[in-house]
Design a protein around this motif. Structure first.
Motif, PDB file in Angstrom:
ATOM      1  N   ASN A 273       0.827  -1.223   0.000  1.00  0.00           N
ATOM      2  CA  ASN A 273       0.000   0.000   0.000  1.00  0.00           C
ATOM      3  C   ASN A 273       0.851   1.259   0.000  1.00  0.00           C
ATOM      4  O   ASN A 273       0.326   2.356   0.053  1.00  0.00           O
ATOM      5  N   GLY A 274       2.175   1.098  -0.037  1.00  0.00           N
ATOM      6  CA  GLY A 274       3.063   2.243  -0.193  1.00  0.00           C
ATOM      7  C   GLY A 274       3.261   3.071   1.064  1.00  0.00           C
ATOM      8  O   GLY A 274       3.988   4.033   1.038  1.00  0.00           O
ATOM      9  N   HIS A 275       2.618   2.700   2.157  1.00  0.00           N
ATOM     10  CA  HIS A 275       2.816   3.484   3.372  1.00  0.00           C
ATOM     11  C   HIS A 275       4.106   3.091   4.058  1.00  0.00           C
ATOM     12  O   HIS A 275       4.619   2.003   3.841  1.00  0.00           O
ATOM     13  N   GLY A 276       4.598   3.964   4.913  1.00  0.00           N
ATOM     14  CA  GLY A 276       5.901   3.726   5.491  1.00  0.00           C
ATOM     15  C   GLY A 276       5.891   2.773   6.661  1.00  0.00           C
ATOM     16  O   GLY A 276       5.247   3.039   7.668  1.00  0.00           O
ATOM     17  N   GLN A 277       6.564   1.667   6.511  1.00  0.00           N
ATOM     18  CA  GLN A 277       6.940   0.860   7.659  1.00  0.00           C
ATOM     19  C   GLN A 277       8.466   0.936   7.747  1.00  0.00           C
ATOM     20  O   GLN A 277       9.107   1.481   6.852  1.00  0.00           O
ATOM     21  N   ASN A 278       9.019   0.413   8.825  1.00  0.00           N
ATOM     22  CA  ASN A 278      10.465   0.515   9.049  1.00  0.00           C
ATOM     23  C   ASN A 278      11.057  -0.799   9.518  1.00  0.00           C
ATOM     24  O   ASN A 278      10.433  -1.517  10.307  1.00  0.00           O
ATOM     25  N   PHE A 279      12.267  -1.079   9.022  1.00  0.00           N
ATOM     26  CA  PHE A 279      13.133  -2.077   9.658  1.00  0.00           C
ATOM     27  C   PHE A 279      13.868  -1.339  10.776  1.00  0.00           C
ATOM     28  O   PHE A 279      14.292  -0.200  10.594  1.00  0.00           O
ATOM     29  N   VAL A 280      14.041  -2.001  11.908  1.00  0.00           N
ATOM     30  CA  VAL A 280      14.766  -1.377  13.022  1.00  0.00           C
ATOM     31  C   VAL A 280      15.910  -2.302  13.431  1.00  0.00           C
ATOM     32  O   VAL A 280      15.686  -3.493  13.657  1.00  0.00           O
ATOM     33  N   PHE A 281      17.107  -1.746  13.484  1.00  0.00           N
ATOM     34  CA  PHE A 281      18.290  -2.519  13.891  1.00  0.00           C
ATOM     35  C   PHE A 281      18.850  -1.920  15.170  1.00  0.00           C
ATOM     36  O   PHE A 281      19.025  -0.700  15.262  1.00  0.00           O
ATOM     37  N   LEU A 282      19.111  -2.790  16.157  1.00  0.00           N
ATOM     38  CA  LEU A 282      19.615  -2.305  17.451  1.00  0.00           C
ATOM     39  C   LEU A 282      20.899  -3.051  17.792  1.00  0.00           C
ATOM     40  O   LEU A 282      20.923  -4.284  17.794  1.00  0.00           O
ATOM     41  N   ASP A 283      21.953  -2.285  18.050  1.00  0.00           N
ATOM     42  CA  ASP A 283      23.241  -2.890  18.370  1.00  0.00           C
ATOM     43  C   ASP A 283      23.771  -2.264  19.654  1.00  0.00           C
ATOM     44  O   ASP A 283      24.295  -1.155  19.643  1.00  0.00           O
ATOM     45  N   SER A 284      23.582  -2.963  20.760  1.00  0.00           N
ATOM     46  CA  SER A 284      24.011  -2.478  22.093  1.00  0.00           C
ATOM     47  C   SER A 284      23.542  -1.047  22.350  1.00  0.00           C
ATOM     48  O   SER A 284      24.324  -0.176  22.733  1.00  0.00           O
ATOM     49  N   VAL A 285      22.262  -0.819  22.144  1.00  0.00           N
ATOM     50  CA  VAL A 285      21.695   0.524  22.387  1.00  0.00           C
ATOM     51  C   VAL A 285      21.499   0.701  23.898  1.00  0.00           C
ATOM     52  O   VAL A 285      20.838  -0.118  24.542  1.00  0.00           O
ATOM     53  N   ARG A 286      22.085   1.753  24.428  1.00  0.00           N
ATOM     54  CA  ARG A 286      22.046   1.957  25.895  1.00  0.00           C
ATOM     55  C   ARG A 286      20.753   2.665  26.314  1.00  0.00           C
ATOM     56  O   ARG A 286      20.412   3.723  25.777  1.00  0.00           O
ATOM     57  N   ILE A 287      20.039   2.045  27.264  1.00  0.00           N
ATOM     58  CA  ILE A 287      18.744   2.577  27.715  1.00  0.00           C
ATOM     59  C   ILE A 287      18.800   2.780  29.234  1.00  0.00           C
ATOM     60  O   ILE A 287      19.143   1.845  29.963  1.00  0.00           O
ATOM     61  N   PRO A 288      18.441   3.947  29.727  1.00  0.00           N
ATOM     62  CA  PRO A 288      18.426   4.145  31.190  1.00  0.00           C
ATOM     63  C   PRO A 288      17.425   3.208  31.868  1.00  0.00           C
ATOM     64  O   PRO A 288      16.408   2.836  31.269  1.00  0.00           O
ATOM     65  N   GLY A 289      17.710   2.844  33.111  1.00  0.00           N
ATOM     66  CA  GLY A 289      16.871   1.888  33.853  1.00  0.00           C
ATOM     67  C   GLY A 289      15.416   2.311  33.957  1.00  0.00           C
ATOM     68  O   GLY A 289      14.506   1.469  33.937  1.00  0.00           O
ATOM     69  N   ASP A 290      15.159   3.633  34.051  1.00  0.00           N
ATOM     70  CA  ASP A 290      13.762   4.063  34.236  1.00  0.00           C
ATOM     71  C   ASP A 290      13.001   4.152  32.903  1.00  0.00           C
ATOM     72  O   ASP A 290      11.895   4.682  32.861  1.00  0.00           O
ATOM     73  N   TYR A 291      13.581   3.622  31.832  1.00  0.00           N
ATOM     74  CA  TYR A 291      12.848   3.518  30.557  1.00  0.00           C
ATOM     75  C   TYR A 291      12.195   2.139  30.418  1.00  0.00           C
ATOM     76  O   TYR A 291      11.646   1.805  29.380  1.00  0.00           O
ATOM     77  N   LEU A 292      12.282   1.324  31.469  1.00  0.00           N
ATOM     78  CA  LEU A 292      11.597   0.026  31.513  1.00  0.00           C
ATOM     79  C   LEU A 292      10.209   0.243  32.106  1.00  0.00           C
ATOM     80  O   LEU A 292      10.081   0.786  33.207  1.00  0.00           O
ATOM     81  N   ILE A 293       9.157  -0.183  31.370  1.00  0.00           N
ATOM     82  CA  ILE A 293       7.773  -0.013  31.857  1.00  0.00           C
ATOM     83  C   ILE A 293       7.331  -1.334  32.477  1.00  0.00           C
ATOM     84  O   ILE A 293       7.333  -2.362  31.803  1.00  0.00           O
ATOM     85  N   GLY A 294       6.940  -1.323  33.752  1.00  0.00           N
ATOM     86  CA  GLY A 294       6.607  -2.574  34.449  1.00  0.00           C
ATOM     87  C   GLY A 294       7.887  -3.240  34.928  1.00  0.00           C
ATOM     88  O   GLY A 294       8.987  -2.697  34.787  1.00  0.00           O
ATOM     89  N   GLY A 295       7.740  -4.455  35.486  1.00  0.00           N
ATOM     90  CA  GLY A 295       8.910  -5.174  35.990  1.00  0.00           C
ATOM     91  C   GLY A 295       9.726  -5.784  34.862  1.00  0.00           C
ATOM     92  O   GLY A 295       9.264  -5.858  33.724  1.00  0.00           O
ATOM     93  N   ASP A 296      10.947  -6.237  35.172  1.00  0.00           N
ATOM     94  CA  ASP A 296      11.796  -6.726  34.085  1.00  0.00           C
ATOM     95  C   ASP A 296      11.383  -8.129  33.600  1.00  0.00           C
ATOM     96  O   ASP A 296      12.009  -8.660  32.673  1.00  0.00           O
TER      97      ASP A 296
END
Ligand code: FAD
Length: 355
Positions: free
Chosen positions: A156-179
């Motif tokens: 349909n020509g709309h934008g979807q994305n491939f996402v690649f993550l390589d050791s992306v650093r995320i702060p602890g409080d960016y976790l929603i709910g328990g681990d």
């Protein structure tokens, strides 16, 4: 401008960027947007259910408010190359590093126009733990070092994305709910994505255009609608569109009156996916060869809307889990499967205000 008035999420409380309005106001706004044929209309940002149920107060203020106010854009990154329907089979990892997390893996089909400020989704936090208890649900800022988005264009020509993550650093409080609660948090998002909040209005531009075409276009001496067979096909589209609207209305009523829901969201979602494909086929029979002409062809009726609809109807069968998966969910919830399942908690059943 809508966001300034709190009209993008009218019933959400003002402290979270919403309009602080009643359900009745929301219905009126939805009807007026529909009458004006305004794009988008009212609704909730996709992160809203998970944050309202599982987020801390700081997380709601930090992540929810700017998205509701349209200051920040957020994309949902759940699907992976090997786990779409089987979402619990995801393999992308989040590993603890001090107070932070390092995220590595790949997501696919991630929808969204423009450049996001955040992505969010589940990642494996404990590879030893059993399925459904091995995930955490993270918010990932974009841009981040090691995070890459590449455009993925579909039929349909709309934008979807491939996402690649390589050791992306995320702060602890960016976790929603328990681990280990990522599956439950994702479930809260999916209840609403699967139609669990319904809608007070049914908007179907494709049926409206088809009716106009049947009223006005000539087939010899008659209008298209005057032909017995084409009239019947057009009516099938009209009826299915109405049924779809009634499912959505029922769900909107159940959700906003905080009733316990089970199969209703997925039933509505699978019906809408199936009827769109059926309607596209029948519209092709009614409009004939001209329905294959795209928007650039001056002979295409209604600027090629039926051609775009046919491509769209095939693509829409998949987001949020395909028709067969919605059937599996319904079967589990009405008790005709080996596995039994209850609906995940939603803001409505969790008693959140302004849902
Ligand atoms: C337009 C579009 C937008 C999307 N947006 C997003 C987004 O924003 N974020 C995101 O994370 N994902 C998004 N997705 C991905 C979407 O959620 C997946 O496409 C969907 O979950 C199906 O996964 P899959 O494509 O890997 O198909 P698969 O899981 O490989 O399934 C292929 C087919 O196998 C069949 N099948 C699979 N399992 C079963 C079963 N148990 N029983 C019977 N039949 C089965 C189904 O018919 C299905 O069509 C989007 C997809 C599309 C097309």
């Amino acid at each position: 401008m809508l966001a300034e008035k709190g009209w993008r999420s009218p019933t959400l409380s003002k402290e979270y960027g919403g309009g602080g309005l009643s359900q009745e106001h929301e219905v009126i706004l939805a009807e007026e947007f529909d009458r004006a044929r305004a794009v988008g209309g009212v609704g909730f940002p996709p992160l809203f259910p998970a944050l309202l149920v599982w987020g801390t107060e700081e997380q709601k203020r930090k992540f929810l408010v700017p998205v509701v106010r349209a200051e920040k854009v957020i994309f949902q990154a759940f699907t992976e190359p090997q786990s779409g329907s089987d979402l619990a089979g995801i393999v992308s990892r989040a590993e603890r590093d001090g107070d932070d997390w390092l995220i590595t893996g790949q997501k696919i089909f991630v929808s969204g126009q423009g450049i996001p400020n955040y992505l969010y989704g589940p990642f494996v936090t404990d590879p030893q733990a059993p399925r459904h208890r091995n995930l955490g649900y993270f918010i990932i800022p974009y841009p981040s070092k090691g995070l890459e988005l590449r455009r993925q264009n579909l039929l349909n020509g709309h934008g979807q994305n491939f996402v690649f993550l390589d050791s992306v650093r995320i702060p602890g409080d960016y976790l929603i709910g328990g681990d280990h609660q990522g599956w439950q948090v994702a479930g809260t998002s999916l209840e609403l994505e699967h139609g669990g909040r319904g809608s007070p209005i049914q908007r179907d531009e494709y049926v409206n255009h088809l009716l106009e075409y049947a009223r006005q276009s000539k087939l010899g001496e008659k209008t298209i609608g005057g032909d017995e067979v084409l009239q019947q096909l057009t009516m099938e589209n009209y009826i299915d569109s109405h049924i779809n609207g009634l499912f959505k209305l029922r769900n909107y009523w159940m959700y906003t009156t905080r009733q316990e829901m089970s199969y209703q969201g997925s039933l509505s979602y699978l019906f809408s996916k199936e009827y769109l494909m059926k309607n596209a086929n029948r519209a092709r029979d009614v409009v004939g060869m001209y329905s294959l002409l795209g928007e650039k062809d001056p002979r295409a009726p209604h600027e090629g809307i039926q051609e775009a609809f046919q491509r769209g109807s095939l693509v829409w069968a998949h987001p949020g889990g395909p028709i067969e998966v919605q059937k599996v969910i319904v079967a589990r919830r009405i008790g005709i499967s080996q596995t039994r399942e209850r609906a995940a908690t939603t803001p409505s059943t969790a008693g959140a205000s302004g849902v």
